[in-house]
Write a protein that holds these residues in place. Structure first.
Motif, PDB file in Angstrom:
ATOM      1  N   GLY A 156       0.785  -1.229   0.000  1.00 33.09           N
ATOM      2  CA  GLY A 156       0.000   0.000   0.000  1.00 33.09           C
ATOM      3  C   GLY A 156       0.808   1.265   0.000  1.00 33.09           C
ATOM      4  N   ARG A 157       2.133   1.161  -0.165  1.00 26.29           N
ATOM      5  CA  ARG A 157       2.978   2.356  -0.155  1.00 26.29           C
ATOM      6  C   ARG A 157       3.058   2.950  -1.557  1.00 26.29           C
ATOM      7  N   LEU A 158       2.870   4.251  -1.665  1.00 23.42           N
ATOM      8  CA  LEU A 158       2.823   4.884  -2.970  1.00 23.42           C
ATOM      9  C   LEU A 158       4.158   4.855  -3.703  1.00 23.42           C
ATOM     10  N   ASP A 217      15.796   9.737  -6.514  1.00 22.11           N
ATOM     11  CA  ASP A 217      16.551   9.772  -7.769  1.00 22.11           C
ATOM     12  C   ASP A 217      15.709   9.308  -8.945  1.00 22.11           C
ATOM     13  N   LEU A 218      14.620   8.590  -8.669  1.00 15.44           N
ATOM     14  CA  LEU A 218      13.716   8.147  -9.724  1.00 15.44           C
ATOM     15  C   LEU A 218      12.702   9.230 -10.099  1.00 15.44           C
ATOM     16  N   GLY A 219      12.581  10.261  -9.233  1.00 21.61           N
ATOM     17  CA  GLY A 219      11.605  11.315  -9.474  1.00 21.61           C
ATOM     18  C   GLY A 219      10.472  11.347  -8.473  1.00 21.61           C
ATOM     19  N   TRP A 220      10.443  10.371  -7.564  1.00 19.19           N
ATOM     20  CA  TRP A 220       9.409  10.365  -6.513  1.00 19.19           C
ATOM     21  C   TRP A 220      10.014  11.010  -5.273  1.00 19.19           C
ATOM     22  N   ASN A 221       9.629  12.245  -4.994  1.00 24.47           N
ATOM     23  CA  ASN A 221      10.302  12.991  -3.938  1.00 24.47           C
ATOM     24  C   ASN A 221       9.336  13.880  -3.154  1.00 24.47           C
ATOM     25  N   PRO A 222       8.325  13.290  -2.504  1.00 24.08           N
ATOM     26  CA  PRO A 222       7.403  14.110  -1.696  1.00 24.08           C
ATOM     27  C   PRO A 222       8.101  14.646  -0.453  1.00 24.08           C
ATOM     28  N   LEU A 311       3.624  16.452  -7.320  1.00 23.64           N
ATOM     29  CA  LEU A 311       3.192  15.288  -6.556  1.00 23.64           C
ATOM     30  C   LEU A 311       1.754  14.908  -6.901  1.00 23.64           C
ATOM     31  N   VAL A 312       0.856  15.900  -6.925  1.00 27.53           N
ATOM     32  CA  VAL A 312      -0.543  15.619  -7.262  1.00 27.53           C
ATOM     33  C   VAL A 312      -0.637  14.993  -8.648  1.00 27.53           C
ATOM     34  N   ASP A 313       0.114  15.529  -9.603  1.00 28.12           N
ATOM     35  CA  ASP A 313       0.098  14.994 -10.968  1.00 28.12           C
ATOM     36  C   ASP A 313       0.604  13.553 -10.993  1.00 28.12           C
ATOM     37  N   GLN A 314       1.676  13.279 -10.261  1.00 29.09           N
ATOM     38  CA  GLN A 314       2.225  11.916 -10.227  1.00 29.09           C
ATOM     39  C   GLN A 314       1.218  10.936  -9.645  1.00 29.09           C
TER      40      GLN A 314
END
Length: 337
Positions: A156-158, A217-222, A311-314
């Motif tokens: 369940g982790r984004l 580094d992948l682009g997921w950076n909340p 973040l919202v867009d991702q």
């Protein structure tokens, strides 16, 4: 689509909120303050803060502000409440049982998706500490090398959904993670989800040389270690929110300069095997995440619309077909920074 557990978790939360309805806050000195004149913060006003996990370095600035008297000087009597795996952070806020809480930025978007008026008022970690931890002798040097590995993770982790969307987990076996590095220590083909300021030390203490693959580094950076509250409290008592945010920022600045007082308070509050060495390591590793290159310490807690919109867009891209109900500008406010 997100795992089934994600859907039922939030349906359950909404059911709890519906059943409990208009429960009143147990903090009598908060909630009836709408008429307070701007600039007037009464002494010893009671404020409760709900953590999203057990007390650790990621909450250091809050414990520092309690320990060094920063909150007291600002007129607050603060009750810091430990979290855990199933802590209902948003419901505690919505029901008025706490006035502030800690979360990550993606949590805020999820809360608002479910109709909860949760707003971020400051974000400590500009870069996410989320990483995949592997042994150096595993042969894994980047995310592309994870094929054939077994990843211990919590469902369940984004960040996992984001990794799947990139095809990184296509050839990775996923199994449950139970907050232990023991399996990785025993088997070089095991990788685990981790925070860069926590699990690497645990592995090194057991003689393992490890490598961290930063998910950012992948682009997921909340944003991480985000201080949140309700839109209701912001509207009814902006002065309280402003004063508490500034005191919390001071606490974090003090913690980043010298974390001794904060770490001592965390060590006293954490009954889940926390050690002085872990806190020393954590506070040192956390600093560049909170004050990355090019940023001044005075700007601790800052946020930007660009980051929230990304973040919202991702998150919308991860679940195509879902109606767009969250506006990035509603997720946060800069009014108190």
């Amino acid at each position: 689509m997100f795992p089934q557990i994600y859907h039922f978790r939030w349906v359950s939360i909404l059911a709890v909120l519906t059943l409990l309805g208009c429960s009143s806050s147990s903090q009598e000195s908060v909630g009836s303050t709408a008429s307070r004149p701007v600039g007037d913060t009464p002494a010893n006003i009671k404020v409760a803060v709900q953590l999203n996990w057990y007390p650790e370095a990621e909450h250091g600035g809050i414990y520092q502000a309690v320990a060094d008297g920063t909150y007291e000087k600002a007129g607050f009597d603060v009750d810091v409440r430990s979290g855990g795996r199933a802590t209902p952070v948003a419901p505690e806020l919505q029901l008025g049982r706490v006035q502030f809480a800690m979360a990550n930025a993606d949590d805020v978007v999820l809360f608002r998706r479910e109709g909860m008026d949760i707003v971020a008022v400051m974000a400590v970690m500009q870069d996410s500490p989320r990483c995949i931890l592997v042994r150096e002798d595993s042969g894994v040097k980047d995310f592309g090398d994870l094929a054939g590995m077994t990843l211990q993770r919590q469902t369940g982790r984004l960040f996992l959904e984001y990794m799947r969307s990139k095809g990184i987990l296509d050839q990775v076996q996923e199994v449950p993670y139970y907050n232990s590095v023991a399996s990785m220590v025993a088997d070089p083909k095991i990788a685990i989800q981790a925070y860069s300021f926590a699990e690497p030390l645990l592995a090194r203490e057991q003689g393992m040389k490890v490598r961290t693959l930063m998910v950012s580094d992948l682009g997921w950076n909340p944003y991480s270690s985000v201080l949140i509250t309700t839109g209701k409290l912001i509207r009814e008592d902006p002065q309280l929110v402003a004063s508490f945010v500034e005191a919390t920022r001071d606490g974090w600045r003090n913690y980043l300069r010298d974390p001794k007082a904060g770490n001592a308070a965390i060590l006293k509050a954490n009954k889940h095997g926390m050690t002085p060495a872990a806190l020393e390591f954590g506070s040192a590793e956390l600093r560049p995440l909170a004050v990355p290159a090019g940023m001044d310490e005075a700007d601790v807690g800052t946020m930007s619309l660009k980051r929230w919109q990304e973040l919202v867009d991702q998150m919308e891209e991860l679940e195509p077909g879902r109606p767009s109900v969250v506006k990035a500008e509603d997720c946060f406010t800069l009014d108190f920074l």
